[in-house]
Design an enzyme around this catalytic site. Structure first.
Site, mmCIF file in Angstrom:
data_model
loop_
_atom_site.group_PDB
_atom_site.id
_atom_site.type_symbol
_atom_site.label_atom_id
_atom_site.label_comp_id
_atom_site.label_asym_id
_atom_site.label_seq_id
_atom_site.Cartn_x
_atom_site.Cartn_y
_atom_site.Cartn_z
ATOM 1 N N SER A 1 29.214 48.748 17.181
ATOM 2 C CA SER A 1 28.710 47.447 17.592
ATOM 3 C C SER A 1 28.837 46.374 16.516
ATOM 4 C CB SER A 1 27.258 47.565 18.047
ATOM 5 O OG SER A 1 26.477 48.180 17.054
ATOM 6 N N LYS B 1 25.604 43.759 28.872
ATOM 7 C CA LYS B 1 26.614 43.123 28.033
ATOM 8 C C LYS B 1 27.778 42.640 28.900
ATOM 9 C CE LYS B 1 24.584 45.157 24.028
ATOM 10 N NZ LYS B 1 24.448 46.232 23.077
ATOM 11 N N HIS C 1 29.647 48.590 24.257
ATOM 12 C CA HIS C 1 30.603 47.491 24.066
ATOM 13 C C HIS C 1 31.987 47.798 24.624
ATOM 14 C CE1 HIS C 1 27.735 45.336 21.584
ATOM 15 N NE2 HIS C 1 27.435 46.515 21.075
HETATM 16 C C1 LIG Z 1 23.168 46.822 22.651
HETATM 17 C C2 LIG Z 1 23.357 48.260 22.363
HETATM 18 C C3 LIG Z 1 22.482 49.212 22.885
HETATM 19 C C4 LIG Z 1 21.236 48.815 23.620
HETATM 20 O O1 LIG Z 1 21.529 48.382 24.894
HETATM 21 P P1 LIG Z 1 20.516 47.378 25.620
HETATM 22 O O2 LIG Z 1 20.841 47.488 27.048
HETATM 23 O O3 LIG Z 1 20.773 46.034 25.029
HETATM 24 O O4 LIG Z 1 19.128 47.866 25.299
HETATM 25 C C5 LIG Z 1 22.767 50.541 22.692
HETATM 26 N N1 LIG Z 1 23.845 50.931 21.986
HETATM 27 C C6 LIG Z 1 24.700 50.039 21.437
HETATM 28 C C7 LIG Z 1 25.883 50.537 20.675
HETATM 29 C C8 LIG Z 1 24.467 48.690 21.597
HETATM 30 O O5 LIG Z 1 25.283 47.805 21.030
#
Ligand SMILES: *Cc1c(COP(=O)(O)O)cnc(C)c1O
Length: 390
Positions: free
Chosen positions: A176, A235, A204
């Protein structure tokens, strides 16, 4: 002074103090930030779906069933829409079944802590997301962290550690804060050889990577080899919530054992309807068009940033970090870009290792070519002013 004021002061002194920035209006590729219109270069809304008309309409229709679900899934909070969305996710991920979670954070803590426990072992990439680390701590399993993407080190750990209990290898699909992709083929091979479950957090990658947006496992041709494909709907899908695409057996186990699934009110109908619309869109020719626009934007921006002399830390995706180093200089970089109408958050410890503070630029399919060219030029100029580049 209150009990926490002193520590807050020292965070300030180290340049590690964080606060919230408020956006007024919708989440587009340009937003109104503190009274000023800026180019948004740090959102995970990669395909621009968060304010897409189809998702907004679906959410409004979903809301006709009520604002809330009223209970957790196992009590009376499982509505038809939960089942419909889970079936759609399973079809999309080509898995036997899927299970929804209320967020990616809840999914990771709930899945990892359910699947392994005392006497078991977790093997985790050192740069995995914080929610995986928290799940590992909750699980009470032995927790082995291998150097980032170092498959030889992972294999040594698998040989020497782990004992007789269950084993779980867990990795981000796309990292991330670095934007590089995990070596999934090798991970599948190691998981098979050492009788471990493999879990990939594709927060992602899903919606973005692979020919049809099914994520990093599609890109690397290993959709059959990953036991737990976790992804978030908040996302690229522009909605909210998360899922685990898994076998029937694992789903049944999670429904019975995963505490973040069991002890929390289920996702509300407006969110479920928006997620359903998002998956339809991602899986349509319009989704393919958005992914192709995103790839063009990424390649243009990355090329300009590299030409300006920045270190993009091995990024292979729409997450393009720009290494700055010290925390203060990173936040000053962010401040100066904001003055020029560009919003990129600086990322500092504990999110990234000490001394590797960076601007984490994220590209959207809805950015215009000219906007990205102007942004790259402004970033180049500030980088020279601050001595980040020559
Ligand atoms: C954003 C993210 C999460 C958490 O997901 P949310 O739905 O925002 O709680 C988990 N793992 C990674 C790698 C992330 O970037």
């Amino acid at each position: 002074m209150g009990r926490y004021a002193e520590e807050l002061e020292s965070l300030r002194a180290e340049g590690l103090y964080r606060d919230l920035r408020i956006i007024r209006g919708a989440q587009g590729s340009r937003v109104e930030l503190e009274g000023k219109e800026v180019l948004l270069l740090c959102s995970n809304n990669y395909l621009g779906l968060a304010d897409h008309p189809l998702l907004k309409r679906a959410a409004a229709e979903g809301a006709s069933l009520g604002a809330g679900s009223g209970a957790s899934r196992l009590v009376s909070g499982t509505m038809e829409l939960h089942e419909i969305l889970e079936a759609r996710i399973a079809a999309f991920k080509r898995s036997e079944t899927a299970l929804l979670f209320n967020s990616g954070y809840a999914a990771n803590t709930g899945i990892v802590s359910a699947l392994v426990g005392r006497g078991d072992a977790i093997f985790s990439d050192r740069l995995n997301h914080a929610s995986i680390v928290d799940g590992a701590l909750l699980s009470r399993a032995s927790f082995y962290r291998y150097p980032h993407c170092d498959m030889a080190a992972l294999e040594r750990l698998l040989e020497e550690r782990g004992g007789k209990g269950r084993r779980l290898i867990v990795t981000d699909g796309v990292f991330s804060m670095d934007g590089d992709i995990a070596p999934l083929r090798k991970l599948v091979e190691l998981a098979r050889r050492y009788d471990a479950l493999l879990m990939v957090d594709d927060a992602h990658g899903c919606g973005v990577l692979g020919e049809t947006g099914r994520g990093s496992a599609e890109l690397l041709g290993v959709m059959d080899g990953v036991d737990i494909q976790m992804g978030t709907l908040g996302k690229a899908f522009g909605s909210f919530g998360a899922y685990a695409a898994v076998s029937r057996e694992i789903r049944e186990y999670l429904v019975n054992k995963s505490r973040s699934f069991i002890f929390s009110t289920s996702l509300p109908p407006a969110v479920l309807a928006a997620s359903l619309a998002a998956i339809e869109l991602v899986d349509s020719p319009e989704g393919a068009r958005l992914r192709s626009r995103l790839r063009e934007n990424v390649s243009l921006f990355k090329q300009r940033i590299a030409a300006a002399g920045f270190d993009t830390m091995g990024s292979e995706t729409q997450i393009i970090p720009i290494r700055v180093g010290p925390a203060e200089a990173t936040m000053e970089f962010t401040r100066r870009l904001l003055e020029q109408g560009i919003f990129v958050q600086g990322i500092r410890p504990p999110t990234v290792p000490q001394g590797s503070c960076r601007l984490r630029c994220t590209i959207m399919a809805t950015h215009e070519t000219a906007e990205l060219e102007e942004a790259a030029e402004a970033i180049g100029k500030v980088g020279r002013e601050l001595g980040v580049t020559e």
